[in-house]
Design a protein around this motif. Structure first.
Motif, PDB file in Angstrom:
ATOM      1  N   LEU A  22     -16.574  -1.253  16.098  1.00 43.10           N
ATOM      2  CA  LEU A  22     -16.695  -0.239  15.046  1.00 43.10           C
ATOM      3  C   LEU A  22     -15.314   0.136  14.520  1.00 43.10           C
ATOM      4  CD1 LEU A  22     -18.510   1.860  13.564  1.00 43.10           C
ATOM      5  CD2 LEU A  22     -18.094   3.397  15.466  1.00 43.10           C
ATOM      6  N   SER A  23     -14.352   0.332  15.441  1.00 46.11           N
ATOM      7  CA  SER A  23     -12.996   0.678  15.013  1.00 46.11           C
ATOM      8  C   SER A  23     -12.427  -0.435  14.143  1.00 46.11           C
ATOM      9  CB  SER A  23     -12.068   0.861  16.207  1.00 46.11           C
ATOM     10  OG  SER A  23     -12.717   1.511  17.240  1.00 46.11           O
TER      11      SER A  23
ATOM     12  N   ILE B 273     -13.983  -0.201  10.701  1.00 42.94           N
ATOM     13  CA  ILE B 273     -13.515   0.930   9.905  1.00 42.94           C
ATOM     14  C   ILE B 273     -12.097   0.666   9.396  1.00 42.94           C
ATOM     15  CG2 ILE B 273     -12.914   3.378   9.961  1.00 42.94           C
ATOM     16  CD1 ILE B 273     -15.154   3.824  11.917  1.00 42.94           C
ATOM     17  N   PHE B 274     -11.218   0.177  10.282  1.00 44.50           N
ATOM     18  CA  PHE B 274      -9.837  -0.037   9.842  1.00 44.50           C
ATOM     19  C   PHE B 274      -9.736  -1.159   8.823  1.00 44.50           C
ATOM     20  CE2 PHE B 274      -8.869   2.340  13.776  1.00 44.50           C
ATOM     21  CZ  PHE B 274      -8.228   3.388  13.142  1.00 44.50           C
TER      22      PHE B 274
ATOM     23  N   PHE C  46      -7.821   0.837   0.509  1.00 36.00           N
ATOM     24  CA  PHE C  46      -6.620   1.508   0.010  1.00 36.00           C
ATOM     25  C   PHE C  46      -5.675   0.539  -0.683  1.00 36.00           C
ATOM     26  CE2 PHE C  46      -7.355   5.031   3.229  1.00 36.00           C
ATOM     27  CZ  PHE C  46      -7.877   5.859   2.253  1.00 36.00           C
ATOM     28  N   LYS C  47      -5.664  -0.686  -0.206  1.00 36.25           N
ATOM     29  CA  LYS C  47      -4.779  -1.675  -0.798  1.00 36.25           C
ATOM     30  C   LYS C  47      -5.193  -1.994  -2.223  1.00 36.25           C
ATOM     31  CE  LYS C  47      -1.985  -5.078   1.399  1.00 36.25           C
ATOM     32  NZ  LYS C  47      -1.771  -5.850   2.599  1.00 36.25           N
TER      33      LYS C  47
ATOM     34  N   MET D 180       0.849  -1.206   0.000  1.00 34.96           N
ATOM     35  CA  MET D 180       0.000   0.000   0.000  1.00 34.96           C
ATOM     36  C   MET D 180       0.876   1.244   0.000  1.00 34.96           C
ATOM     37  SD  MET D 180      -3.249   0.853   2.391  1.00 34.96           S
ATOM     38  CE  MET D 180      -2.463   0.854   3.980  1.00 34.96           C
TER      39      MET D 180
ATOM     40  N   PHE E 226      -6.928   8.442   7.854  1.00 30.69           N
ATOM     41  CA  PHE E 226      -6.651   7.623   9.031  1.00 30.69           C
ATOM     42  C   PHE E 226      -6.612   8.467  10.302  1.00 30.69           C
ATOM     43  CE2 PHE E 226      -5.422   4.078   6.272  1.00 30.69           C
ATOM     44  CZ  PHE E 226      -5.959   3.025   7.007  1.00 30.69           C
TER      45      PHE E 226
ATOM     46  N   LEU F 101     -12.594   8.390  16.726  1.00 32.78           N
ATOM     47  CA  LEU F 101     -12.819   7.243  17.598  1.00 32.78           C
ATOM     48  C   LEU F 101     -12.312   7.512  19.007  1.00 32.78           C
ATOM     49  CD1 LEU F 101     -11.962   4.357  15.115  1.00 32.78           C
ATOM     50  CD2 LEU F 101     -14.217   4.935  16.001  1.00 32.78           C
TER      51      LEU F 101
ATOM     52  N   LYS G  11      -4.497   9.415   2.415  1.00 36.50           N
ATOM     53  CA  LYS G  11      -4.668   8.276   3.306  1.00 36.50           C
ATOM     54  C   LYS G  11      -4.336   8.656   4.742  1.00 36.50           C
ATOM     55  CE  LYS G  11      -3.677   5.057  -0.339  1.00 36.50           C
ATOM     56  NZ  LYS G  11      -2.660   4.211  -0.955  1.00 36.50           N
TER      57      LYS G  11
ATOM     58  N   LEU H 228     -10.963   0.429   5.576  1.00 29.93           N
ATOM     59  CA  LEU H 228     -10.003   1.383   5.013  1.00 29.93           C
ATOM     60  C   LEU H 228      -8.786   0.661   4.434  1.00 29.93           C
ATOM     61  CD1 LEU H 228      -9.896   4.385   7.512  1.00 29.93           C
ATOM     62  CD2 LEU H 228     -10.738   4.374   5.178  1.00 29.93           C
ATOM     63  N   THR H 229      -8.265  -0.298   5.195  1.00 30.29           N
ATOM     64  CA  THR H 229      -7.050  -0.977   4.748  1.00 30.29           C
ATOM     65  C   THR H 229      -7.300  -1.721   3.441  1.00 30.29           C
ATOM     66  OG1 THR H 229      -6.786  -1.396   7.095  1.00 30.29           O
ATOM     67  CG2 THR H 229      -5.135  -2.333   5.649  1.00 30.29           C
TER      68      THR H 229
ATOM     69  N   VAL I 288     -10.093   9.415  11.340  1.00 28.60           N
ATOM     70  CA  VAL I 288     -10.823   8.295  11.938  1.00 28.60           C
ATOM     71  C   VAL I 288     -10.337   8.030  13.356  1.00 28.60           C
ATOM     72  CG1 VAL I 288     -11.163   5.805  11.808  1.00 28.60           C
ATOM     73  CG2 VAL I 288     -11.447   7.198   9.770  1.00 28.60           C
TER      74      VAL I 288
END
Lengths: 174, 628
Positions: free
Chosen positions: B318-319, B322-323, B330-331, A1, A11, A18, A7, B326-327, A14
């Motif tokens: 939830l975290s 989301i991660f 983007f990948k 990535m 991040f 949180l 990005k 996102l990961t 977020v």
């Protein structure tokens, strides 16, 4: 990535949101007024209902042995029922000063209300949009807060003052 | 007894979930095109046991089995049968079980119905859906178990919160849940699509119906919630921009945008990344909403469900979601080239998305800003209707006009002739609008523009409907219905807002209050015994001073014993042209009653319009079968 600014920003945003939620869970006491008793009143400043120039602040409160802050409005029917206790309190007791905080009301209606029922207040302040009352965790009126000369809250009454609460106030200020 | 059965079923579901993930991962490596039979079976068993666990809880509620803490806390033997059942999901634990049910059922149905799609894509979807199932199942078992037992068994339960004893509210949670939790399946599908590289038209076809189903149910759920607030809460309004209502709107904006973008992806094979983002966002916003409501960070009518320890768990999950999203995104994200002509359908659909994004961000900021301020610098503010009205209402005007014009355009490129037609209709709408103001005699620029735009959209939709009758192009029908519904909704809200009357005063029995147009006579009071409550009923005679017609309204104050609660039942006279709305509340230790009187024009039409919007979606669901 590949790493790019977008990005990183996303991040960070977020993670920030949180963690705010996380902290929010721990310190959230928005409407919790249980802890009000024992806490100190700060940033207190109130303009007089008929005269914007005239105001009352912490300094004035410190001079009184006890102060009862009563949140009222002309449109609030229960406020009528507690009024006689407030009048009684202000007539018979010199130890306590009563401050009326006129909540989300019209000036003319508030004055009519006081003319009709009598004015127990040593000072009538205004809170047209209800913002000052939020600081005291007021969510419905009438409510009253009793503080001492160190500005520490010693009692909070939710709903109209009745006989029992009236006696309790008398006991507290003896 | 029931407690053990229920927990047993849930543990079976948990084990089956692990097995499904394990088997699906093994099957990924096998390069034929058929998914192993055993995976279907696992998924079917999983669904069966989940549904059984839910029925176990329902039986607990029907039989008033107070050995379950959940039943003890939320039910009572004297409660009507219907509300005993509704009580199952009228509380945090039960509703979470419903949540898990929907996750599992959707997972199975998605697997079965998409048999003609890519194997890898389906397996990945199954795996991620089961990860979601596991997450919520652990939450259910560890933190919010509806089957926790209590000993000694209490003889009587505490009762369901009376304001929840309402038919609209009995169906409101299941509707919303199908809507919100249903989004989970295309959250998983979106991740699966990124991982398996299965995109484009085929991807759209696999998730299309699921998006529509959840859109329909979300829309219905929100409307029903709003109807409940109007009839039950006694505030006389139907939308308060309350944080909880906002939490339900956020995923709705995202899903509405998604529904429109899907069309572009299907027809023009572009906007793939954006569609994926929306798929992921819709479910993330649903869970965020759940988090905000259930954790107690927001205070509202839903606080029955608040508890910080739940908050921490949902926040962690939830975290994770989301991660993960996102990961993976983007990948796998590849840059796309967009090439849109200004005068094409896709541009207008994109415009819809921009507006939806704008509404979403506005509501999100209005909702989160107070929380952020409170947490970061300890300043308490509240963001109320004025903010939303100022920011959102002006933008509704161009939004509606584009909504009317957009569908007229063809794909790729269109002719100028359409613009002339459009101009004609704006003029037509203007004339009708002016005549309305001529008769009602009030003027405000913003509301005038709102009316023009709304009438414009309504006329356009009606014209489209006429065309539909001629050329019978069924694919257009759902869109026409929903757009028409939206136009009507804004139109009636506008009228309602402009011409509502409201009076607030105190009366005692025998007194009469005169307003400009009505005379309100408080005639007497009776006391009635309901099935599980006592009611104080006020009888009021309302006389319209203009035409001397009168009618009787009887608002109630109900006293429920378990738990002891007062509720105020508004007396509402609904007519086609307007609603009369009267509530009465007692003033403690006095013979006065506080009376709130409102006259709200075209109230019922607001509900009808909102239901028309949802109807469009349902029509589309029925069409799908015939057309394909």
């Amino acid at each position: 990535m590949k790493i790019s600014i977008t990005k990183i920003i996303i991040f960070c945003f977020v993670i920030f949101s949180l963690s705010v939620f996380w902290r929010g869970l721990k310190i959230n006491k928005n409407y919790d007024t249980k802890n009000l008793i024992g806490s100190r009143i700060s940033n207190f400043k109130l303009s007089e209902i008929n005269n914007n120039e005239q105001y009352i602040s912490e300094k004035n409160l410190k001079k009184n042995k006890y102060t009862l802050i009563n949140f009222f409005a002309s449109w609030c029917a229960p406020c009528r029922t507690e009024h006689k206790y407030l009048l009684n309190l202000s007539n018979t007791n010199k130890e306590i000063k009563i401050i009326g905080l006129n909540y989300k009301d019209k000036k003319i209606n508030a004055n009519n209300f006081l003319n009709e029922l009598g004015n127990p207040y040593d000072f009538v302040g205004k809170d047209i949009d209800g913002k000052i009352s939020i600081l005291f965790g007021i969510y419905g009126i009438p409510e009253s807060i009793l503080i001492n000369n160190e500005l520490i809250v010693i009692k909070k009454i939710i709903g109209p003052i009745d006989k029992a609460q009236f006696n309790e106030i008398l006991k507290l200020i003896q | 007894m029931l407690s053990n059965i229920g927990i047993g079923f849930l543990i079976l579901v948990l084990i089956l979930s692990f097995l499904t993930i394990y088997n699906a991962s093994l099957d990924l490596k096998i390069s034929n095109q058929l998914i192993k039979k055993s995976i279907y079976k696992l998924s079917l068993f999983q669904t069966t046991f989940t549904i059984l666990s839910f029925f176990t809880l329902i039986i607990g509620f029907i039989n008033s089995d107070f050995s379950l803490i959940n039943v003890y806390e939320n039910s009572h033997t004297t409660k009507p049968f219907f509300y005993k059942i509704a009580g199952t999901w009228g509380n945090h634990e039960g509703s979470l079980l419903l949540w898990v049910n929907i996750l599992v059922i959707f997972s199975y149905l998605f697997l079965v119905f998409n048999y003609n799609h890519d194997k890898k894509y389906r397996l990945y979807t199954l795996i991620f859906q089961n990860i979601l199932i596991l997450g919520f199942l652990f939450f259910l078992l560890l933190n919010s178990n509806p089957f926790n037992s209590i000993y000694p068994i209490p003889p009587e339960g505490l009762g369901l919160n009376p304001i929840l004893q309402d038919p609209a509210l009995a169906i409101h949670p299941p509707l919303l849940y199908v809507g919100f939790v249903g989004c989970s399946i295309y959250f998983s599908a979106a991740i699966a699509s990124l991982l398996s590289g299965y995109g484009g038209k085929l991807f759209v076809q696999s998730i299309k119906s699921w998006v529509k189903i959840s859109w329909c149910f979300q829309t219905l759920g929100i409307v029903v919630g709003s109807i409940w607030a109007y009839y039950e809460l006694g505030w006389g309004g139907f939308w308060f921009w309350d944080p909880v209502e906002n939490a339900s709107l956020l995923p709705w904006f995202a899903i509405t945008a998604l529904m429109h973008s899907l069309i572009v992806l299907e027809k023009r094979n572009t906007l793939y990344a954006w569609v994926i983002i929306l798929c992921l966002l819709t479910f993330i916003l649903s869970v965020t909403g759940t988090f905000l409501v259930r954790s107690g960070i927001l205070n509202s009518v839903h606080t029955f469900a608040s508890d910080p320890s739940r908050g921490i768990y949902i926040l962690l999950f939830l975290s994770f979601m989301i991660f993960l999203a996102l990961t993976v995104f983007f990948k796998k994200y590849k840059k796309e080239n967009y090439n849109f002509n200004l005068k094409s359908k896709e541009t207008f659909i994109l415009a819809n998305n921009w507006f939806m994004a704008f509404f979403l961000i506005t509501v999100l900021i209005g909702m989160l800003y107070p929380i952020f301020l409170d947490v970061l610098i300890n300043v308490k503010i509240s963001v109320g209707p004025p903010f939303y009205n100022i920011v959102i209402i002006p933008l509704v005007i161009p939004f509606m006009i584009l909504m009317a014009i957009g569908p007229k355009f063809g794909w790729i490129k269109s002719k100028n002739k359409i613009f002339l037609k459009v101009l004609f209709f704006i003029l037509g709408a203007g004339v009708i609008n002016l005549s309305i103001f001529y008769f009602f005699g009030r003027y405000s620029l913003l509301s005038n523009l709102i009316f023009i735009a709304a009438v414009f959209l309504i006329l356009h939709s009606l014209l489209d409907f006429k065309n539909f009758i001629i050329n019978k192009n069924k694919l257009e029908l759902p869109r026409i219905i929903s757009h028409l519904g939206f136009g009507l909704l804004v139109f009636f809200i506008g009228i309602n807002h402009q011409f509502s009357l409201e009076e607030d005063f105190n009366l005692k029995v025998g007194e009469v209050k005169k307003t400009n147009t009505y005379e309100i006579n408080f005639e007497n009071i009776n006391i009635k015994d309901g099935k599980n409550y006592k009611a104080i009923i006020g009888n009021f005679k309302l006389t319209n001073l203009k035409n001397n017609l009168f009618q009787y309204l009887s608002p109630e104050i109900r006293i429920y014993p378990n738990p002891e609660t007062l509720t105020y039942e508004a007396a509402i006279k609904t007519k086609i042209s307007s609603d009369l709305y009267l509530t009465m509340s007692n003033v403690s230790r006095s013979e006065y009653y506080n009376i709130k009187f409102q006259k709200k024009p075209f109230m019922i039409w607001i509900w009808i319009s909102a239901l028309i919007i949802a109807l469009g979606g349902f029509v589309q669901l029925t069409l799908k079968k015939n057309e394909n």
